[in-house]
Design an enzyme around this catalytic site. Structure first.
Site, PDB file in Angstrom:
ATOM      1  N   ALA A  75     -32.216 133.792 130.953  1.00 22.33           N
ATOM      2  CA  ALA A  75     -31.891 135.007 130.126  1.00 22.33           C
ATOM      3  C   ALA A  75     -30.328 135.120 130.443  1.00 22.33           C
ATOM      4  O   ALA A  75     -29.604 134.718 131.553  1.00 22.33           O
ATOM      5  CB  ALA A  75     -32.311 136.343 130.608  1.00 22.33           C
ATOM      6  N   ASP A  76     -29.666 135.773 129.666  1.00 19.33           N
ATOM      7  CA  ASP A  76     -28.169 136.116 129.684  1.00 19.33           C
ATOM      8  C   ASP A  76     -27.767 137.414 128.904  1.00 19.33           C
ATOM      9  O   ASP A  76     -28.399 137.743 127.899  1.00 19.33           O
ATOM     10  CB  ASP A  76     -27.111 134.944 129.099  1.00 19.33           C
ATOM     11  CG  ASP A  76     -25.850 135.055 129.748  1.00 19.33           C
ATOM     12  OD1 ASP A  76     -25.743 134.815 130.764  1.00 19.33           O
ATOM     13  OD2 ASP A  76     -25.069 135.758 129.080  1.00 19.33           O
ATOM     14  N   THR A  77     -27.014 138.333 129.497  1.00 17.02           N
ATOM     15  CA  THR A  77     -26.689 139.401 129.138  1.00 17.02           C
ATOM     16  C   THR A  77     -25.088 139.541 128.580  1.00 17.02           C
ATOM     17  O   THR A  77     -24.485 139.326 129.764  1.00 17.02           O
ATOM     18  CB  THR A  77     -27.000 140.646 129.972  1.00 17.02           C
ATOM     19  OG1 THR A  77     -28.530 140.551 130.226  1.00 17.02           O
ATOM     20  CG2 THR A  77     -26.838 141.942 129.522  1.00 17.02           C
TER      21      THR A  77
END
Length: 192
Positions: A75-77
């Site tokens: 994941a990446d935000t």
């Protein structure tokens, strides 16, 4: 347990304690692995595509070492204010400047996930609009001194004190802002 991964094993490729906590909330067994990955992206890329691009890049780094029965989750935000990405702040001054910029405005948080086996990866993104009230200098300084938000995109964690006092409302999933759109993860895991 709602999700049966059968003989498959889920691997969360993230150092984030928040993602670990959220994934545990789904009630699935998983292990955690991490590796440093280059988080650069093309400068002309649409900011709303960056989170998905980076989550895919992180997953691709793990593909060569995945066993046949392993499912990878990365994941990446990113936090986007007026078309600009606010990364993790380098120091107190940069954190202060970011939160001042967010104060009294709406911004977007995009979390991308990549999930699947080495033979087939799926990337999805979730976009949330977050509305901040006006913050005083003292409130911003208090938050930075007491919560050290240097590992967080946009210099804040919605689940912390600043989220309690600054967020007027959000349009979308709270958990996406925390760093993992668990509803998307759940839907993809059900397909495994």
């Amino acid at each position: 347990m709602m999700i049966d991964l059968k003989e498959n094993k889920l691997v969360l490729a993230s150092k984030s304690p928040r993602r670990n906590e959220l994934l545990r909330g789904l009630g699935v067994d998983f292990t955690v692995r991490s590796k440093d990955t280059d988080e650069s992206f093309p400068m002309d890329m649409d900011p709303f595509e960056v989170a998905g691009y980076l989550s895919k890049k992180k997953a691709d780094a793990f593909v060569p070492e995945l066993a046949d029965q392993e499912i990878i989750l990365t994941a990446d935000t990113v936090v986007i204010l007026e078309g600009q990405i606010l990364n993790k702040p380098a120091d107190e001054q940069e954190a202060f400047e970011m939160i001042v910029a967010l104060s009294g405005k709406a911004h977007h948080v995009v979390t991308g996930i990549t999930i699947g086996k080495s033979s087939h990866l799926v990337t999805k993104q979730d976009v949330v609009k977050v509305h901040f009230k006006e913050l005083s200098k003292d409130e911003i300084v208090y938050y930075i001194k007491n919560f050290q938000p240097f590992d967080k995109a946009g210099a804040y964690g919605i689940q912390e004190w600043i989220g309690f006092i600054a967020v007027d409302r959000i349009e979308g999933s709270f958990y996406t802002v925390m760093g993992l759109p668990v509803h998307l993860v759940y839907e993809e895991l059900k397909k495994m």
